[in-house]
Design an enzyme around this catalytic site. Structure first.
Site, PDB file in Angstrom:
ATOM      1  N   ASP A  67       0.971  -1.239   0.022  1.00 20.87           N
ATOM      2  CA  ASP A  67       0.068  -0.015   0.050  1.00 20.87           C
ATOM      3  C   ASP A  67       0.869   1.257  -0.087  1.00 20.87           C
ATOM      4  O   ASP A  67       1.881   1.510   0.977  1.00 20.87           O
ATOM      5  CB  ASP A  67      -0.554   0.092   1.329  1.00 20.87           C
ATOM      6  CG  ASP A  67      -1.777   1.271   1.384  1.00 20.87           C
ATOM      7  OD1 ASP A  67      -1.462   2.304   0.908  1.00 20.87           O
ATOM      8  OD2 ASP A  67      -2.767   1.063   2.238  1.00 20.87           O
ATOM      9  N   ASN A  94       2.106   5.737 -10.185  1.00 21.67           N
ATOM     10  CA  ASN A  94       0.841   5.592 -10.738  1.00 21.67           C
ATOM     11  C   ASN A  94      -0.391   5.172  -9.870  1.00 21.67           C
ATOM     12  O   ASN A  94      -1.444   5.828 -10.117  1.00 21.67           O
ATOM     13  CB  ASN A  94       0.833   4.357 -11.884  1.00 21.67           C
ATOM     14  CG  ASN A  94      -0.375   4.121 -12.397  1.00 21.67           C
ATOM     15  OD1 ASN A  94      -1.039   4.810 -13.215  1.00 21.67           O
ATOM     16  ND2 ASN A  94      -0.973   2.962 -11.874  1.00 21.67           N
ATOM     17  N   TYR A 167      -9.342  14.972  -5.278  1.00 20.56           N
ATOM     18  CA  TYR A 167      -8.554  14.410  -6.300  1.00 20.56           C
ATOM     19  C   TYR A 167      -7.879  15.494  -6.818  1.00 20.56           C
ATOM     20  O   TYR A 167      -6.742  15.345  -7.401  1.00 20.56           O
ATOM     21  CB  TYR A 167      -9.427  13.703  -7.331  1.00 20.56           C
ATOM     22  CG  TYR A 167      -8.924  12.780  -8.421  1.00 20.56           C
ATOM     23  CD1 TYR A 167      -8.524  11.865  -8.311  1.00 20.56           C
ATOM     24  CD2 TYR A 167      -8.841  13.711  -9.757  1.00 20.56           C
ATOM     25  CE1 TYR A 167      -7.892  10.983  -9.375  1.00 20.56           C
ATOM     26  CE2 TYR A 167      -8.338  13.087 -10.855  1.00 20.56           C
ATOM     27  CZ  TYR A 167      -7.810  11.736 -10.641  1.00 20.56           C
ATOM     28  OH  TYR A 167      -7.259  10.965 -11.609  1.00 20.56           O
ATOM     29  N   LYS A 171      -3.861  16.280  -7.420  1.00 21.40           N
ATOM     30  CA  LYS A 171      -2.911  16.247  -8.611  1.00 21.40           C
ATOM     31  C   LYS A 171      -2.287  17.338  -8.713  1.00 21.40           C
ATOM     32  O   LYS A 171      -1.325  17.412  -9.213  1.00 21.40           O
ATOM     33  CB  LYS A 171      -3.930  15.896  -9.887  1.00 21.40           C
ATOM     34  CG  LYS A 171      -4.757  14.438  -9.962  1.00 21.40           C
ATOM     35  CD  LYS A 171      -3.485  13.250  -9.771  1.00 21.40           C
ATOM     36  CE  LYS A 171      -4.149  11.781 -10.007  1.00 21.40           C
ATOM     37  NZ  LYS A 171      -3.242  10.920 -10.226  1.00 21.40           N
TER      38      LYS A 171
HETATM   39  P1  NAD Z   1      -7.290   1.962 -11.838  1.00 23.48           P
HETATM   40  O1  NAD Z   1      -8.364   2.024 -10.866  1.00 23.48           O
HETATM   41  O2  NAD Z   1      -7.328   0.964 -12.992  1.00 23.48           O
HETATM   42  O3  NAD Z   1      -5.982   2.000 -11.385  1.00 23.48           O
HETATM   43  C1  NAD Z   1      -5.524   2.531 -10.088  1.00 23.48           C
HETATM   44  C2  NAD Z   1      -4.539   1.540  -9.571  1.00 23.48           C
HETATM   45  O4  NAD Z   1      -4.180   1.876  -8.197  1.00 23.48           O
HETATM   46  C3  NAD Z   1      -5.331   0.264  -9.133  1.00 23.48           C
HETATM   47  O5  NAD Z   1      -4.806  -0.774  -9.691  1.00 23.48           O
HETATM   48  C4  NAD Z   1      -5.486   0.070  -7.475  1.00 23.48           C
HETATM   49  O6  NAD Z   1      -5.328  -1.101  -7.331  1.00 23.48           O
HETATM   50  C5  NAD Z   1      -3.972   0.779  -7.394  1.00 23.48           C
HETATM   51  N1  NAD Z   1      -3.988   1.225  -5.869  1.00 23.48           N
HETATM   52  C6  NAD Z   1      -5.087   1.980  -5.199  1.00 23.48           C
HETATM   53  N2  NAD Z   1      -4.536   2.380  -4.058  1.00 23.48           N
HETATM   54  C7  NAD Z   1      -3.330   1.650  -3.937  1.00 23.48           C
HETATM   55  C8  NAD Z   1      -2.465   1.873  -3.064  1.00 23.48           C
HETATM   56  N3  NAD Z   1      -2.803   2.541  -1.609  1.00 23.48           N
HETATM   57  N4  NAD Z   1      -1.118   1.279  -3.062  1.00 23.48           N
HETATM   58  C9  NAD Z   1      -0.970   0.915  -4.145  1.00 23.48           C
HETATM   59  N5  NAD Z   1      -1.718   0.643  -5.223  1.00 23.48           N
HETATM   60  C10 NAD Z   1      -3.008   1.229  -4.944  1.00 23.48           C
HETATM   61  O7  NAD Z   1      -7.309   3.574 -12.770  1.00 23.48           O
HETATM   62  P2  NAD Z   1      -6.323   4.050 -13.797  1.00 23.48           P
HETATM   63  O8  NAD Z   1      -7.357   4.966 -14.701  1.00 23.48           O
HETATM   64  O9  NAD Z   1      -5.413   3.236 -14.270  1.00 23.48           O
HETATM   65  O10 NAD Z   1      -5.388   4.997 -12.801  1.00 23.48           O
HETATM   66  C11 NAD Z   1      -4.107   5.248 -12.700  1.00 23.48           C
HETATM   67  C12 NAD Z   1      -3.566   6.401 -12.436  1.00 23.48           C
HETATM   68  O11 NAD Z   1      -4.018   7.291 -13.502  1.00 23.48           O
HETATM   69  C13 NAD Z   1      -4.307   7.246 -11.284  1.00 23.48           C
HETATM   70  O12 NAD Z   1      -3.291   7.767 -10.656  1.00 23.48           O
HETATM   71  C14 NAD Z   1      -5.224   7.952 -11.889  1.00 23.48           C
HETATM   72  O13 NAD Z   1      -5.228   9.169 -11.066  1.00 23.48           O
HETATM   73  C15 NAD Z   1      -4.469   8.439 -13.356  1.00 23.48           C
HETATM   74  N6  NAD Z   1      -5.395   9.204 -14.166  1.00 23.48           N
HETATM   75  C16 NAD Z   1      -6.304   8.287 -14.865  1.00 23.48           C
HETATM   76  C17 NAD Z   1      -7.135   8.903 -15.821  1.00 23.48           C
HETATM   77  C18 NAD Z   1      -8.106   8.004 -16.711  1.00 23.48           C
HETATM   78  O14 NAD Z   1      -9.025   8.545 -17.584  1.00 23.48           O
HETATM   79  N7  NAD Z   1      -8.369   6.716 -16.426  1.00 23.48           N
HETATM   80  C19 NAD Z   1      -7.013  10.314 -16.323  1.00 23.48           C
HETATM   81  C20 NAD Z   1      -6.093  10.897 -15.621  1.00 23.48           C
HETATM   82  C21 NAD Z   1      -5.156  10.073 -14.516  1.00 23.48           C
END
Ligand code: NAD
Length: 269
Positions: A67, A94, A167, A171
């Protein structure tokens, strides 16, 4: 063809799904050993499945439960990685999540939860990575830099987001965390940059693309008129992690199909 990240090791936090999984596959394609991090036992199998796919394509890696908001667990993940592969060359910060609420109803727990994973998690992992980069120094045979960190930020480091203040604050915080440490360690040849994704099709934003109506509404925000896929981010991550971007430091790279171009002004505002 020569692979760009051969003999380098990358930790990708939160890589059992979504963008993290896409980035892990992309870095492995370029020869990096990848650490597929997941936070809790019930997603372990997802992490194992991503690793199995990478290995079936000739890649190398391990899974690691941690975590990112817990200091002792972050240290243990770095120790485990160094024991397995000798060092860490690349950190992809990430892991991230949302706990949305109208601001007047947002609880302190919702605020703290998002900040602790999205921002404190990036602090703890970056600090551990930098300690290892400083200890090891440059290995000219693999990279011109002593280490590379890529922070997964968002278009919401610049676009305000009503109903998601925790959120957006996380960021925005990542932006100046990234730039401050990039400034602090540039002279040590450590490069730190952010990728700011727009809308990428992953579990985090399922409600924004799962129906044709939702997707069409979303596309009004994307001048390039398609939703992104994890590999769009993976390709940017390869570039930022490789020496192809050796003179890029402290930059926020927007990979968003033009979402930050004020699409509302396309037809003259
Ligand atoms: P996602 O929910 O698939 O991925 C997030 C991952 O973080 C998951 O695998 C989850 O298990 C992991 N996670 C959560 N809490 C955690 C912790 N305490 N320790 C370790 N891992 C943890 O969603 P995503 O879209 O792949 O998001 C990945 C990143 O991209 C995030 O930081 C998100 O803010 C960013 N992001 C996503 C988007 C989008 O449109 N999908 C846009 C901008 C930014």
């Amino acid at each position: 063809m020569e692979k760009k990240l051969q003999n380098q090791t990358a930790i990708i936090t939160g890589s059992s799904s979504g963008i993290g999984a896409g980035v892990a596959k992309a870095l492995a394609r370029e020869g990096a050993n990848v650490v597929i991090n997941y936070p809790v036992e019930h997603v372990r199998q997802d992490a194992e499945n991503i690793l199995a796919e990478i290995k079936s394509n000739g890649g190398h890696g391990i899974t690691s439960r941690c975590d990112v908001s817990k200091e002792d667990e972050v240290k243990a993940m770095f120790d485990e990685t160094i024991k397995e592969f000798g060092t860490v060359d690349i950190l992809i910060n990430n892991a991230g999540l949302q706990k949305d609420a109208p601001f007047d109803q947002m609880t302190l727990d919702q605020w703290n939860f998002v900040l602790s994973v999205n921002l404190t998690g990036q602090f703890l992992c970056s600090r551990e990575a930098i300690r290892e980069f400083l200890r090891r120094g440059i290995r000219p045979e693999v990279s011109m830099a002593a280490g590379k960190i890529i922070c997964m930020s968002s278009v919401h480091e610049v676009i305000p987001w009503a109903g998601h203040a925790n959120y957006a604050a996380s960021k925005g915080g990542i932006m100046l965390l990234m730039k401050s440490i990039a400034q602090e360690f540039a002279w040590k040849k450590i490069r730190i940059n952010s990728i700011c994704p727009g809308a990428i099709q992953t579990p985090i934003n399922k409600q924004a693309w799962e129906t044709p109506e939702a997707l069409s509404e979303l596309l009004t925000l994307i001048p390039y008129q398609r939703i992104g896929i994890p590999d769009d981010i993976g390709k940017a991550a390869i570039w930022l992690a490789s020496d192809d971007s050796d003179y890029v430091n402290g930059a926020s790279i927007f990979v968003d199909g033009g979402m930050t171009l004020y699409p509302g002004f396309t037809t003259n505002g």
